[in-house]
Design a protein around this motif. Structure first.
Motif, PDB file in Angstrom:
ATOM      1  N   GLN A 178     -63.693 -19.014 -84.814  1.00 10.65           N
ATOM      2  CA  GLN A 178     -63.888 -20.426 -86.189  1.00 10.65           C
ATOM      3  C   GLN A 178     -62.467 -21.436 -86.365  1.00 10.65           C
ATOM      4  OE1 GLN A 178     -64.631 -16.862 -86.313  1.00 10.65           O
ATOM      5  NE2 GLN A 178     -66.279 -16.726 -86.250  1.00 10.65           N
ATOM      6  N   ASP A 179     -61.688 -20.698 -86.031  1.00  8.63           N
ATOM      7  CA  ASP A 179     -60.038 -21.380 -86.783  1.00  8.63           C
ATOM      8  C   ASP A 179     -59.882 -22.692 -85.455  1.00  8.63           C
ATOM      9  OD1 ASP A 179     -57.311 -22.090 -87.392  1.00  8.63           O
ATOM     10  OD2 ASP A 179     -56.755 -21.758 -85.893  1.00  8.63           O
ATOM     11  N   ILE A 180     -60.679 -22.422 -83.587  1.00  9.07           N
ATOM     12  CA  ILE A 180     -60.138 -22.972 -83.091  1.00  9.07           C
ATOM     13  C   ILE A 180     -61.566 -24.937 -83.025  1.00  9.07           C
ATOM     14  CG2 ILE A 180     -59.910 -23.486 -80.388  1.00  9.07           C
ATOM     15  CD1 ILE A 180     -59.446 -20.799 -80.511  1.00  9.07           C
ATOM     16  N   VAL A 181     -62.306 -24.169 -83.506  1.00  7.97           N
ATOM     17  CA  VAL A 181     -63.526 -24.772 -84.062  1.00  7.97           C
ATOM     18  C   VAL A 181     -63.766 -25.918 -84.558  1.00  7.97           C
ATOM     19  CG1 VAL A 181     -66.057 -25.018 -84.538  1.00  7.97           C
ATOM     20  CG2 VAL A 181     -64.917 -23.516 -82.384  1.00  7.97           C
ATOM     21  N   ALA A 182     -63.108 -25.390 -85.488  1.00 10.83           N
ATOM     22  CA  ALA A 182     -62.729 -25.885 -86.984  1.00 10.83           C
ATOM     23  C   ALA A 182     -61.516 -27.185 -86.929  1.00 10.83           C
ATOM     24  CB  ALA A 182     -62.607 -24.957 -88.046  1.00 10.83           C
ATOM     25  N   ARG A 183     -60.697 -26.755 -86.163  1.00  8.01           N
ATOM     26  CA  ARG A 183     -59.546 -27.626 -86.113  1.00  8.01           C
ATOM     27  C   ARG A 183     -59.945 -28.360 -84.917  1.00  8.01           C
ATOM     28  NH1 ARG A 183     -55.491 -25.114 -83.686  1.00  8.01           N
ATOM     29  NH2 ARG A 183     -56.509 -23.352 -83.464  1.00  8.01           N
ATOM     30  N   ALA A 184     -60.368 -28.028 -83.894  1.00  7.74           N
ATOM     31  CA  ALA A 184     -61.211 -29.564 -82.614  1.00  7.74           C
ATOM     32  C   ALA A 184     -61.842 -30.416 -83.309  1.00  7.74           C
ATOM     33  CB  ALA A 184     -61.344 -28.491 -81.673  1.00  7.74           C
TER      34      ALA A 184
END
Length: 408
Positions: A90-96
């Motif tokens: 979730q963190d990677i998706v949100a930042r990307a």
């Protein structure tokens, strides 16, 4: 079908541009005509949209939690390893996705991002970026490069092949960090060839002149007849070679049809810290490469992470650095963030001509040089002829006070 009225070309000429079926249908001298549904650009410069040939969306926007104490490349790597446990799907998706919004709002409609795989993160970043790629399809052309660690002769080499089976579009790696750099180049090339995909390597991201794997890349690509596109990113050590070596290697790179991606922001930040006097810029040998006929693109690389903590995600910032630090002419610098990266990414060229993809960006300016210099965030962006981003900037400036006693 729609019209963009009163647009300025890069040379400052006023034109009307017809869009149809996702393409530029025709470009004519401005007529002054206005119809319902037309977009009046009122003299704004209309340029090809930008292409980002080298990003790291899985690392983007982590600078506040991953601190690079040393300020160099190894310090940045260590900083990211220190927060590996926090890099959830979730963190990677949100930042990307936040990073893509920044890029798109500023006119970038194609992005190639390197994605760390293997080691402590496994395939988690790749799985997240595959989800982002599919969600953003039609807005941004997103290509994923599997970036593995070293040594390539061990598990990282197997991780690369696995990532190419699980959704990565391009084979990647950083052979110059490998104990056997030349062998590592060959391993990456073999993996790409077996998967039938392009190759894009972090290449010679060091000022050490004894490391020059880009020469190995060129030799292997020519000898093996590798049939897919090849990109060498960074190529820092080429910039510190003697002129004769620069010329010889650049000619080999051009002969192998390897595209080189210069990354001025990150390399200016990370490189040269061990040289407090006469600090080198850390950029590749752009004059020699261009003279040899090689494709030389430019990218932003890192966006507010431990490798580069203050990036804006703006291709015009990259182009400006190619003028200031790379000594390119302004038009060549603009080509390095439009025409050249599209060629490196295997995308069709874009321009104000009939039949071109209607991937465009408009901004207030009198010509391309003014657009590059001002780099206003006020921009409208088209992808396949449809507006996909619009940012409006409005300023209220107080009137200068009249001097006491001055004539009215």
């Amino acid at each position: 079908m729609s019209w963009l009225r009163s647009a300025r070309t890069s040379a400052g000429e006023l034109v009307d541009v017809e869009l149809a079926g996702g393409l530029v249908a025709q470009v004519i001298a401005a007529t002054g005509t206005r119809r319902a549904g037309d977009e009046n650009l009122d003299g704004q410069v209309l340029l090809p949209s930008f292409a980002e040939p080298h990003a790291h969306l899985d690392k983007a926007l982590t600078a506040s939690r991953a601190h690079n104490q040393a300020g160099d490349l190894l310090g940045a790597i260590a900083a990211m390893q220190g927060i590996a446990d926090t890099l959830t799907h979730q963190d990677i998706v949100a930042r990307a996705e936040r990073a893509l919004r920044i890029h798109l709002a500023l006119g970038t409609t194609a992005v190639r991002t390197h994605v760390n795989v293997g080691g402590g993160v496994g395939m988690r970043p790749l799985e997240a970026l595959v989800e982002v790629r599919e969600r953003w399809r039609g807005l941004v052309d997103l290509q994923l490069v599997a970036l593995v660690s070293v040594p390539l002769s061990g598990q990282p080499g197997r991780d690369l092949r696995q990532a190419l089976k699980e959704g990565a579009d391009v084979a990647g790696g950083a052979p110059h960090l490998d104990p056997e750099p030349d062998r590592a180049v060959a391993i990456c090339l073999d993996a790409a060839g077996d998967a039938g995909v392009p190759l894009d390597l972090h290449t010679d991201e060091t000022l050490n002149p004894r490391i020059l794997t880009v020469a190995t890349m060129a030799d292997l690509v020519i000898r093996t007849g590798f049939p897919h596109q090849v990109t060498a990113s960074h190529c820092v050590s080429l910039g510190v070679q003697e002129a004769a070596i620069q010329q010889r290697v650049s000619e080999a790179v051009a002969s192998a049809k390897i595209a080189v991606v210069a990354l001025p922001q990150t390399n200016l930040y990370l490189q040269g810290r061990e040289h407090p006097s006469a600090t080198p810029r850390g950029l590749t040998a752009m004059p020699a490469l261009r003279a040899a006929g090689a494709t030389v693109a430019a990218g932003g690389d890192n966006l507010r992470d431990p490798f580069h903590p203050v990036g804006r995600g703006d291709a015009l910032e990259v182009a400006a650095l190619m003028v200031i630090a790379g000594h390119l002419a302004p038009q060549a610098a603009l080509a390095s963030v439009t025409e050249a990266p599209r060629a490196a990414l295997g995308l069709p060229p874009v321009g104000l001509s009939a039949g071109s993809p209607a991937d465009l960006v408009a901004m207030p300016a009198t010509d391309a040089l003014d657009a590059l210099g001002a780099a206003t965030a006020h921009r409208t962006v088209w992808r396949a002829g449809q507006v996909v981003a619009r940012t409006t900037v409005h300023s209220d400036i107080a009137s200068p006070r009249k001097l006491a006693g001055a004539a009215p």
